[in-house]
Design an enzyme around this catalytic site. Structure first.
Site, PDB file in Angstrom:
ATOM      1  N   CYS A   1       0.756  -1.227   0.109  1.00 42.94           N
ATOM      2  CA  CYS A   1       0.072  -0.154   0.134  1.00 42.94           C
ATOM      3  C   CYS A   1       0.806   1.306   0.092  1.00 42.94           C
ATOM      4  O   CYS A   1       0.855   1.923  -0.183  1.00 42.94           O
ATOM      5  CB  CYS A   1      -0.855  -0.101   0.952  1.00 42.94           C
ATOM      6  SG  CYS A   1      -1.607  -0.919   1.274  1.00 42.94           S
TER       7      CYS A   1
ATOM      8  N   HIS B   1      -3.187   7.229   1.722  1.00 48.34           N
ATOM      9  CA  HIS B   1      -3.343   6.405   1.023  1.00 48.34           C
ATOM     10  C   HIS B   1      -4.630   5.955   1.834  1.00 48.34           C
ATOM     11  O   HIS B   1      -5.136   5.691   2.950  1.00 48.34           O
ATOM     12  CB  HIS B   1      -2.154   4.884   1.999  1.00 48.34           C
ATOM     13  CG  HIS B   1      -2.978   3.869   1.686  1.00 48.34           C
ATOM     14  ND1 HIS B   1      -3.477   3.828   0.029  1.00 48.34           N
ATOM     15  CD2 HIS B   1      -3.091   2.632   2.829  1.00 48.34           C
ATOM     16  CE1 HIS B   1      -3.263   1.890   0.922  1.00 48.34           C
ATOM     17  NE2 HIS B   1      -4.068   1.491   1.959  1.00 48.34           N
TER      18      HIS B   1
ATOM     19  N   ASN C   1      -9.907  -0.259   0.014  1.00 48.63           N
ATOM     20  CA  ASN C   1      -8.271   0.239  -0.279  1.00 48.63           C
ATOM     21  C   ASN C   1      -8.274  -0.369  -1.752  1.00 48.63           C
ATOM     22  O   ASN C   1      -8.091  -1.728  -1.946  1.00 48.63           O
ATOM     23  CB  ASN C   1      -7.955  -0.685   0.854  1.00 48.63           C
ATOM     24  CG  ASN C   1      -6.395  -0.626   0.825  1.00 48.63           C
ATOM     25  OD1 ASN C   1      -5.531  -0.134   0.142  1.00 48.63           O
ATOM     26  ND2 ASN C   1      -6.187  -1.265   2.045  1.00 48.63           N
TER      27      ASN C   1
END
Ligand code: ACO
Length: 324
Positions: free
Chosen positions: A114, A251, A281
């Protein structure tokens, strides 16, 4: 005069298919209420057969090039952040290079889950600053849905697919915080946390692709601490206060993580770019997707100061301060 990397354009791409929490609740034992309360996610885009990391990356890259008015022939570096390459090798970036008709320069992937986009941005920025490249494509692209165990409700509701891209160009400047471009990048890793968030397969161990496994509470706890630390690091390194930041582009893992981090930093809600409600996500793609949305709708304007921060498996965590 110093060399700095200017972001001259961005682009993004999402799979056609949108999957709501209500759709998921037909497949797994979950509910819209649970997912929204715990994460802020309402829907995500999931790649269909034929949609791949490279096809999403290509669409995002083409849009970024078009908006930058830069032809593929000028690109001498492609850095693609992904956890879900088309194949184990070669790097998906090389496929992109070929599809864009680029026959020179270098193309490779970066793996920091990520945090991947900020890691890729840092790599490209350093190549440009050192004069090893002049114009770079930096992409975050994922088909994370292909790593999900659709019987595990603790993970499968959290993720989505997509891609975002930026074009970086080397420019000369005085090197002040008011100059446009990438002002700083800060990267960290801590491999002792490897199994907090990982995929239980791989070519060297199981010879399978494997599925995402996660200790959610531990990840949450580490995320808030590390994200605020790495954001503070960027702010301090540039000699500014958090109130100078026009936009936080975090993020997009979980609304509660974003909210808690922004509160720690003292950044008000109206200065946060949020897409987690509609994208879930998307791992390395989440920051460039959010950036592209806020640039396209006119929120982010030339000269704005943008703080990006991310955390992911490894653990890895990173920040970047950019003058748009
Ligand atoms: N639907 C309904 N119930 C669920 C679901 C679901 N999808 N998933 C878990 N539950 C249940 C659990 O089984 C548990 O039930 P029990 O009490 O009967 O045992 C209950 O809900 C609570 O489970 P917890 O795991 O304690 O829930 P928690 O409040 O910790 O929330 C979550 C889980 C949302 C995953 C949270 O820990 C989190 O956000 N962690 C961060 C993880 C993350 O964002 N990872 C992304 C990658 S890392 C990154 O990008 C930063």
């Amino acid at each position: 005069m110093i060399t700095r990397s200017l972001i001259v354009g961005c682009g993004a791409s999402l799979p056609q298919r949108r999957v709501t929490n209500f759709d998921l609740a037909k497949r797994v034992d979950t509910s819209d209420d649970w997912v929204v309360q715990r994460t802020g996610i309402r829907s995500r885009h999931i790649a269909s057969e034929g949609e791949t990391t490279s096809s999403l990356a290509l669409a995002a890259a083409r849009q970024a090039l078009e908006r930058s008015a830069i032809g593929p022939e000028s690109i001498d570096l492609i850095v693609l952040a992904t956890t879900t390459p088309d194949h184990t090798f070669p790097a998906t970036a090389t496929r992109l290079q070929a599809e864009l008709g680029i026959r020179h320069g270098m193309a490779f992937d970066v793996q920091a889950v990520c945090s991947g986009f900020v890691f890729a941005l840092a790599v490209a920025d350093n190549f440009l600053r050192l004069g090893q490249a002049r114009t770079a494509l930096v992409i975050g692209a994922e088909t994370f849905s292909r790593l999900l165990d659709w019987t595990d409700r603790t993970t499968c509701v959290l993720f989505g697919d997509g891609a975002g891209a930026v074009v970086l160009q080397a420019v000369e400047g005085a090197g002040s915080v008011d100059d446009r471009g990438v002002l700083s990048t800060h990267l960290h890793s801590d491999g002792t946390q490897y199994h907090q968030l990982w995929v239980d397969g791989g070519p060297s161990t199981t010879q399978t692709t494997g599925h995402v496994r996660m200790h959610g509470k531990e990840v949450f706890r580490h995320a808030v601490t590390r994200l605020s630390q790495v954001a503070e690091e960027a702010i301090a390194a540039n000699g500014i206060n958090a109130d100078r930041i026009d936009w936080l582009v975090p993020h997009q893992a979980n609304f509660r993580i974003i909210d808690a981090t922004a509160r720690k930093l003292g950044i008000p809600a109206e200065r946060i770019v949020l897409t987690v409600d509609r994208h879930g996500n998307t791992s390395a793609a989440s920051i460039p997707l959010a950036l592209n949305e806020a640039v396209t709708d006119g929120r982010i304007k030339r000269g704005d100061l943008i703080l990006m921060e991310a955390m992911g498996g490894g653990f890895t965590w990173a920040s970047s301060l950019v003058r748009w």
